[in-house]
Design a protein around this motif. Structure first.
Motif, PDB file in Angstrom:
ATOM      1  N   SER A 150     -29.567 -24.073   9.815  1.00  0.00           N
ATOM      2  CA  SER A 150     -30.071 -25.179  10.630  1.00  0.00           C
ATOM      3  C   SER A 150     -30.510 -26.349   9.767  1.00  0.00           C
ATOM      4  O   SER A 150     -30.275 -27.515  10.107  1.00  0.00           O
ATOM      5  CB  SER A 150     -31.250 -24.706  11.477  1.00  0.00           C
ATOM      6  N   THR A 151     -31.146 -26.067   8.636  1.00  0.00           N
ATOM      7  CA  THR A 151     -31.576 -27.126   7.723  1.00  0.00           C
ATOM      8  C   THR A 151     -30.382 -27.880   7.175  1.00  0.00           C
ATOM      9  O   THR A 151     -30.403 -29.113   7.080  1.00  0.00           O
ATOM     10  CB  THR A 151     -32.398 -26.523   6.572  1.00  0.00           C
ATOM     11  N   MET A 152     -29.326 -27.146   6.844  1.00  0.00           N
ATOM     12  CA  MET A 152     -28.126 -27.806   6.328  1.00  0.00           C
ATOM     13  C   MET A 152     -27.503 -28.710   7.392  1.00  0.00           C
ATOM     14  O   MET A 152     -27.021 -29.801   7.086  1.00  0.00           O
ATOM     15  CB  MET A 152     -27.122 -26.772   5.850  1.00  0.00           C
ATOM     16  N   LEU A 153     -27.517 -28.280   8.630  1.00  0.00           N
ATOM     17  CA  LEU A 153     -26.969 -29.107   9.705  1.00  0.00           C
ATOM     18  C   LEU A 153     -27.807 -30.357   9.921  1.00  0.00           C
ATOM     19  O   LEU A 153     -27.281 -31.435  10.169  1.00  0.00           O
ATOM     20  CB  LEU A 153     -26.901 -28.297  11.010  1.00  0.00           C
ATOM     21  N   LEU A 154     -29.128 -30.200   9.852  1.00  0.00           N
ATOM     22  CA  LEU A 154     -29.996 -31.351  10.069  1.00  0.00           C
ATOM     23  C   LEU A 154     -29.902 -32.361   8.933  1.00  0.00           C
ATOM     24  O   LEU A 154     -30.052 -33.558   9.151  1.00  0.00           O
ATOM     25  CB  LEU A 154     -31.444 -30.888  10.246  1.00  0.00           C
ATOM     26  N   MET A 155     -29.686 -31.905   7.712  1.00  0.00           N
ATOM     27  CA  MET A 155     -29.607 -32.801   6.564  1.00  0.00           C
ATOM     28  C   MET A 155     -28.247 -33.488   6.438  1.00  0.00           C
ATOM     29  O   MET A 155     -28.129 -34.509   5.776  1.00  0.00           O
ATOM     30  CB  MET A 155     -29.910 -32.029   5.276  1.00  0.00           C
ATOM     31  N   SER A 156     -27.252 -32.952   7.057  1.00  0.00           N
ATOM     32  CA  SER A 156     -25.897 -33.490   6.939  1.00  0.00           C
ATOM     33  C   SER A 156     -25.700 -34.640   7.923  1.00  0.00           C
ATOM     34  O   SER A 156     -25.880 -34.468   9.129  1.00  0.00           O
ATOM     35  CB  SER A 156     -24.891 -32.388   7.231  1.00  0.00           C
ATOM     36  N   PRO A 157     -25.301 -35.824   7.434  1.00  0.00           N
ATOM     37  CA  PRO A 157     -25.044 -36.932   8.355  1.00  0.00           C
ATOM     38  C   PRO A 157     -23.786 -36.678   9.199  1.00  0.00           C
ATOM     39  O   PRO A 157     -23.729 -37.032  10.360  1.00  0.00           O
ATOM     40  CB  PRO A 157     -24.862 -38.150   7.449  1.00  0.00           C
ATOM     41  N   SER A 158     -22.810 -36.059   8.610  1.00  0.00           N
ATOM     42  CA  SER A 158     -21.620 -35.677   9.361  1.00  0.00           C
ATOM     43  C   SER A 158     -21.173 -34.316   8.844  1.00  0.00           C
ATOM     44  O   SER A 158     -21.221 -34.042   7.649  1.00  0.00           O
ATOM     45  CB  SER A 158     -20.502 -36.702   9.194  1.00  0.00           C
ATOM     46  N   LEU A 159     -20.750 -33.494   9.737  1.00  0.00           N
ATOM     47  CA  LEU A 159     -20.371 -32.128   9.374  1.00  0.00           C
ATOM     48  C   LEU A 159     -18.981 -32.141   8.736  1.00  0.00           C
ATOM     49  O   LEU A 159     -17.989 -32.454   9.389  1.00  0.00           O
ATOM     50  CB  LEU A 159     -20.381 -31.239  10.615  1.00  0.00           C
ATOM     51  N   GLY A 160     -18.927 -31.807   7.446  1.00  0.00           N
ATOM     52  CA  GLY A 160     -17.652 -31.779   6.728  1.00  0.00           C
ATOM     53  C   GLY A 160     -16.988 -30.418   6.842  1.00  0.00           C
ATOM     54  O   GLY A 160     -17.521 -29.479   7.435  1.00  0.00           O
ATOM     55  N   GLY A 161     -15.807 -30.294   6.250  1.00  0.00           N
ATOM     56  CA  GLY A 161     -15.055 -29.044   6.302  1.00  0.00           C
ATOM     57  C   GLY A 161     -15.730 -27.917   5.543  1.00  0.00           C
ATOM     58  O   GLY A 161     -15.749 -26.775   5.994  1.00  0.00           O
ATOM     59  N   ASP A 162     -16.300 -28.227   4.369  1.00  0.00           N
ATOM     60  CA  ASP A 162     -16.974 -27.200   3.579  1.00  0.00           C
ATOM     61  C   ASP A 162     -18.237 -26.696   4.269  1.00  0.00           C
ATOM     62  O   ASP A 162     -18.529 -25.504   4.254  1.00  0.00           O
ATOM     63  CB  ASP A 162     -17.335 -27.743   2.194  1.00  0.00           C
ATOM     64  N   ALA A 163     -18.984 -27.608   4.859  1.00  0.00           N
ATOM     65  CA  ALA A 163     -20.200 -27.208   5.567  1.00  0.00           C
ATOM     66  C   ALA A 163     -19.851 -26.374   6.795  1.00  0.00           C
ATOM     67  O   ALA A 163     -20.537 -25.401   7.109  1.00  0.00           O
ATOM     68  CB  ALA A 163     -21.014 -28.431   5.971  1.00  0.00           C
ATOM     69  N   GLY A 164     -18.795 -26.743   7.467  1.00  0.00           N
ATOM     70  CA  GLY A 164     -18.364 -25.965   8.631  1.00  0.00           C
ATOM     71  C   GLY A 164     -17.966 -24.553   8.251  1.00  0.00           C
ATOM     72  O   GLY A 164     -18.278 -23.591   8.948  1.00  0.00           O
ATOM     73  N   THR A 165     -17.288 -24.410   7.113  1.00  0.00           N
ATOM     74  CA  THR A 165     -16.902 -23.086   6.633  1.00  0.00           C
ATOM     75  C   THR A 165     -18.124 -22.245   6.299  1.00  0.00           C
ATOM     76  O   THR A 165     -18.200 -21.061   6.647  1.00  0.00           O
ATOM     77  CB  THR A 165     -16.001 -23.212   5.386  1.00  0.00           C
ATOM     78  N   LEU A 166     -19.094 -22.860   5.635  1.00  0.00           N
ATOM     79  CA  LEU A 166     -20.316 -22.139   5.289  1.00  0.00           C
ATOM     80  C   LEU A 166     -21.085 -21.715   6.533  1.00  0.00           C
ATOM     81  O   LEU A 166     -21.622 -20.605   6.599  1.00  0.00           O
ATOM     82  CB  LEU A 166     -21.192 -23.008   4.386  1.00  0.00           C
ATOM     83  N   ILE A 167     -21.112 -22.567   7.524  1.00  0.00           N
ATOM     84  CA  ILE A 167     -21.804 -22.225   8.775  1.00  0.00           C
ATOM     85  C   ILE A 167     -21.093 -21.076   9.474  1.00  0.00           C
ATOM     86  O   ILE A 167     -21.733 -20.165  10.004  1.00  0.00           O
ATOM     87  CB  ILE A 167     -21.905 -23.465   9.672  1.00  0.00           C
ATOM     88  N   TRP A 168     -19.766 -21.083   9.474  1.00  0.00           N
ATOM     89  CA  TRP A 168     -19.017 -19.986  10.106  1.00  0.00           C
ATOM     90  C   TRP A 168     -19.186 -18.674   9.352  1.00  0.00           C
ATOM     91  O   TRP A 168     -19.003 -17.603   9.910  1.00  0.00           O
ATOM     92  CB  TRP A 168     -17.542 -20.339  10.227  1.00  0.00           C
ATOM     93  N   ILE A 169     -19.530 -18.735   8.068  1.00  0.00           N
ATOM     94  CA  ILE A 169     -19.786 -17.513   7.297  1.00  0.00           C
ATOM     95  C   ILE A 169     -21.210 -17.017   7.528  1.00  0.00           C
ATOM     96  O   ILE A 169     -21.445 -15.818   7.698  1.00  0.00           O
ATOM     97  CB  ILE A 169     -19.518 -17.758   5.795  1.00  0.00           C
ATOM     98  N   LEU A 170     -22.177 -17.936   7.545  1.00  0.00           N
ATOM     99  CA  LEU A 170     -23.578 -17.542   7.664  1.00  0.00           C
ATOM    100  C   LEU A 170     -23.974 -17.069   9.062  1.00  0.00           C
ATOM    101  O   LEU A 170     -24.805 -16.184   9.206  1.00  0.00           O
ATOM    102  CB  LEU A 170     -24.495 -18.699   7.251  1.00  0.00           C
ATOM    103  N   THR A 171     -23.384 -17.646  10.100  1.00  0.00           N
ATOM    104  CA  THR A 171     -23.777 -17.289  11.462  1.00  0.00           C
ATOM    105  C   THR A 171     -23.470 -15.830  11.795  1.00  0.00           C
ATOM    106  O   THR A 171     -24.358 -15.111  12.263  1.00  0.00           O
ATOM    107  CB  THR A 171     -23.113 -18.245  12.472  1.00  0.00           C
ATOM    108  N   PRO A 172     -22.251 -15.312  11.581  1.00  0.00           N
ATOM    109  CA  PRO A 172     -22.024 -13.893  11.882  1.00  0.00           C
ATOM    110  C   PRO A 172     -22.836 -12.955  10.985  1.00  0.00           C
ATOM    111  O   PRO A 172     -23.262 -11.887  11.418  1.00  0.00           O
ATOM    112  CB  PRO A 172     -20.523 -13.682  11.650  1.00  0.00           C
TER     113      PRO A 172
END
Length: 77
Positions: A28-50
């Motif tokens: 959640s902190t990474m999402l809030l700090m990111s001005p726009s969600l990039g491809g690398d951040a999206g991949t990390l989020i898809w790994i951390l959530t499950p």
């Protein structure tokens, strides 16, 4: 391991719950700090959530622990 729903939850279940929620907080902190969600951040989020969700489910259900003396059994005697 006794899950969180039992009357006496084990220490492992509590640790799994805390680590799962910490992973969700980092995400959640990474999402809030990111001005726009990039491809690398999206991949990390898809790994951390499950991973966080499975840690929480494992803490609720409880993982079976091996017997205390399973390594002391002698074969053939």
């Amino acid at each position: 391991m006794n899950g969180l729903t039992s009357s006496a939850p084990s220490q492992s279940a509590i640790r799994l719950t805390v680590s799962g929620f910490l992973l969700l907080a980092v995400q959640s902190t990474m999402l809030l700090m990111s001005p726009s969600l990039g491809g690398d951040a999206g991949t990390l989020i898809w790994i951390l959530t499950p991973l966080a969700f499975s840690a929480f489910v494992a803490a609720l259900i409880g993982i079976p622990e091996p017997p205390e003396r399973h390594w002391r059994q002698r074969h053939g005697r």
